[in-house]
Design an enzyme around this catalytic site. Structure first.
Site, PDB file in Angstrom:
ATOM      1  N   SER A 284       0.858  -1.178   0.000  1.00  0.00           N
ATOM      2  CA  SER A 284       0.000   0.000   0.000  1.00  0.00           C
ATOM      3  C   SER A 284       0.898   1.233   0.000  1.00  0.00           C
ATOM      4  CB  SER A 284      -0.874   0.001   1.261  1.00  0.00           C
ATOM      5  OG  SER A 284      -1.531   1.235   1.437  1.00  0.00           O
TER       6      SER A 284
ATOM      7  N   TYR B  56      -1.860  -1.149  10.438  1.00  0.00           N
ATOM      8  CA  TYR B  56      -2.003  -1.331   8.986  1.00  0.00           C
ATOM      9  C   TYR B  56      -0.722  -0.904   8.281  1.00  0.00           C
ATOM     10  CZ  TYR B  56      -3.857  -0.940   4.253  1.00  0.00           C
ATOM     11  OH  TYR B  56      -4.053  -1.083   2.896  1.00  0.00           O
TER      12      TYR B  56
END
Length: 247
Positions: free
Chosen positions: A140, A153
């Site tokens: 990401s 995350y």
């Protein structure tokens, strides 16, 4: 050339995974889909077959090491080999650290990090026996830059980045003929936002996505590009983000 390649995809039932399934199927790949939701997998595989493609599936919880092993073994049973694996399953139950959502932290690490490691562990013996293979993983932009409220995350996606970099290095040292590609998407249309329990963070995420959210197919195109790379060429890192946006 993608036609005829056997590709395993985790997190295949929705979002980036489902978009990639459809794009690779249209290019002639033989697909083995893994995810937790059997009804969605069955529907997606049927859609691919109805359109003349080849797809099968196995219910897979990537936090379970045996499930990952079973998925890869199933692919070999069905098609005789695995040319590539796309490790894409992920969750994003974000909150500020002070809220102490420790169970969410554990789930994030189990899915986003252990799921990638278990997938690699399942497929590397197959690649070693074949003498070739390709690992693609979804990190990401949060694996390149940190964001308040997203610590576990971000940490999991940074870890995916480092795991893939190490896999690339070790494969080169061993002359293992294993390609590696890490995908770094910005905000992409998916169901990740539904897992954010913190109302303020979810509101902020929705505001960002209203301005910058990309269709999942934009990431699927990047995966297709990596899989289609010529023999001897390794597409190592691909960041997918809107033009003229800072990430």
């Amino acid at each position: 050339m993608i036609k005829g390649k056997v590709i395993v995809i985790t997190g295949a039932s929705s979002g980036i995974g489902a978009a990639t399934v459809k794009r690779l199927a249209a290019a002639g790949a033989k697909l083995v889909l893994g995810a937790r939701h059997e009804d969605k997998l069955r529907q997606l595989a049927a859609e691919i077959k109805d359109n003349g493609g080849q797809a099968t599936y196995r219910v897979t919880d990537v936090t379970n090491r045996s499930n990952n092993q079973d998925l890869v073994e199933y692919a070999v049973e069905q098609f005789g080999r695995v040319d590539a694996i796309f490790l894409n399953a992920g969750i994003m139950p974000s909150s500020r650290l002070a809220e102490l959502k420790v169970d969410d932290w554990d789930r994030t690490i189990d899915v986003n990090l252990k799921g990638v490691l278990y997938g690699i562990a399942a497929v590397l013996p197959v690649f070693k026996k074949q003498g070739y293979g390709q690992v693609i993983a979804t990190s990401s932009v949060a694996g390149l830059k940190t964001y308040a409220g997203y610590a576990p995350y971000c940490a999991s996606k940074w870890a995916v980045r480092e795991i893939m970099a190490t896999l690339r290095l070790e494969a080169a040292q061993d002359k293992a003929n294993i390609k590696t590609t890490t995908i770094y998407p910005a905000a992409v249309h998916s169901n990740l936002i539904s897992g954010i329990a913190d109302a303020d963070i979810q509101k902020g995420e929705m505001a960002v996505r209203a301005q910058t959210e990309l269709p999942a197919d934009e990431v699927a195109k990047a995966v297709e590009y990596a899989v289609d790379a010529p023999t001897g060429t390794d597409i190592q890192d691909l960041t997918i983000a809107p033009l003229n946006q800072e990430w």
